[in-house]
Write an enzyme that holds these catalytic residues in place. Structure first.
Site, PDB file in Angstrom:
ATOM      1  N   HIS A 146      98.629  -7.078 -34.411  1.00 37.07           N
ATOM      2  CA  HIS A 146      99.573  -7.457 -33.356  1.00 37.07           C
ATOM      3  C   HIS A 146      99.656  -8.989 -33.317  1.00 37.07           C
ATOM      4  CE1 HIS A 146      99.996  -8.651 -28.973  1.00 37.07           C
ATOM      5  NE2 HIS A 146     101.142  -8.029 -29.207  1.00 37.07           N
TER       6      HIS A 146
ATOM      7  N   HIS B 166     103.876 -17.188 -30.786  1.00 38.42           N
ATOM      8  CA  HIS B 166     103.334 -16.385 -29.684  1.00 38.42           C
ATOM      9  C   HIS B 166     102.906 -17.384 -28.618  1.00 38.42           C
ATOM     10  CE1 HIS B 166     100.286 -13.445 -27.795  1.00 38.42           C
ATOM     11  NE2 HIS B 166     101.511 -13.112 -27.419  1.00 38.42           N
TER      12      HIS B 166
END
Length: 319
Positions: free
Chosen positions: A38, A112
């Site tokens: 992820h 991110h």
């Protein structure tokens, strides 16, 4: 299990797909259990980057301490893409962004919270080189989000990225139909699947979005409950799908409880404390309801890859 032990076990899974028993070679890939990461590129975040998300923190981009704190809570992976590949990870969550005012109009990064230091094309070349050295290992690359793709240049950026992907991976790209098995991939010399969350139906080698299910919570019980419901009642039929073990920070003001008021902690530490319980759940649940891709943070720790891969030989997989 200690982190060091997890890394030691994972190193033996570099070519795990080629080592699966023959009775699994003809099963569609959606009937195999595959480890994934992820926010795969978050190990490479750039502290000098502007804050890309969450929106409420963008105004703090010029404050180094704010970026440093966000960095601690956005860094979900600790090892490079190459080490993740060698550990046995085969699905990669690649979130794409364009840097504001970049002099190169087509240069893209991952993100991110912050942008990465390394650009997209450089990392894809690393993955392509690895795929060439391991022709029986099937890689699933999931491209999504596309931050900073302003409307005026959106189609141009997507066209450039898709063309780069097709040129780079070339004959290694798996087509969407017929649905691939390990055997069909090996026979055709294909071992890269591209999932692209933007309309690209004119390209047979570009797959659509792969459903990604996750608990959307920092509460492990809520994560397990959500994934149980998907697996037992809403499991997608005859397609790739992801069960995400990732813990998710709130998007509202509650995020402040984590990133500003728990200065001693970081997301990787929280996940490392949670992963043994989540892997126990994967082992128990996977024996009852078939899983496909299982994605996690800190994927090189705590025997994550071993737990997921071993589900393939613990169950009687049917096509």
């Amino acid at each position: 299990m200690s982190a060091q032990k997890g890394r030691s076990e994972d190193r033996s899974y570099t070519d795990w797909m080629s080592q699966l028993p023959p009775e699994l070679h003809n099963n569609p890939l959606h009937n195999l259990t595959i480890p994934g990461s992820h926010d795969s590129m978050s190990y490479d975040l750039d502290l000098s980057s502007a804050i890309i998300e969450p929106d409420g923190l963008k105004k703090l981009s010029k404050i180094y301490c704010a970026r440093k704190i966000l960095y601690k809570w956005a860094r979900t992976q600790e090892e490079s893409i190459l080490k993740q590949l060698d550990a046995g990870v085969r699905y990669f969550d690649l979130r794409i962004a364009r840097k504001d005012n970049d002099p190169d109009p087509n240069r893209l990064y991952f993100y991110h919270g912050l942008l990465t230091q390394t650009d997209v094309e450089t990392i894809l070349r690393v993955m392509n080189d690895w795929a060439e050295r391991h022709p029986k290992e099937i890689l699933i690359l999931s491209f999504s989000h596309f931050k900073g793709f302003v409307k005026q240049y959106e189609d141009q950026l997507h066209c450039h990225l898709i063309n780069f992907i097709k040129t780079l991976f070339g004959a290694k790209l798996c087509k969407r139909y017929p649905f691939p098995t390990l055997k069909s991939c090996w026979e055709n010399g294909t071992n890269v699947i591209i999932s692209y969350d933007y309309p690209a139906n004119m390209h047979q080698e570009i797959w659509g979005k792969i459903p990604y299910y996750y608990g959307n919570s920092m509460d492990i019980t809520k994560v397990e409950t959500k994934l149980c419901r998907v697996l037992e009642k809403d499991r997608p039929y005859q397609c790739l799908f992801v069960c995400g073990l990732n813990l998710t920070l709130p998007e509202d003001h509650k995020i402040l409880k984590y990133i500003f008021f728990r200065m001693w902690d970081n997301l990787a530490k929280v996940i490392e404390r949670s992963l043994p319980r989540l892997l126990h759940w994967v082992s128990q649940q996977g024996a009852k309801t078939p899983m496909n891709i299982v994605a996690s943070d800190v994927v090189t720790q705590d025997g994550f890859v071993a737990t997921v891969v071993q589900l393939n030989t613990r169950k009687n997989v049917k096509a």
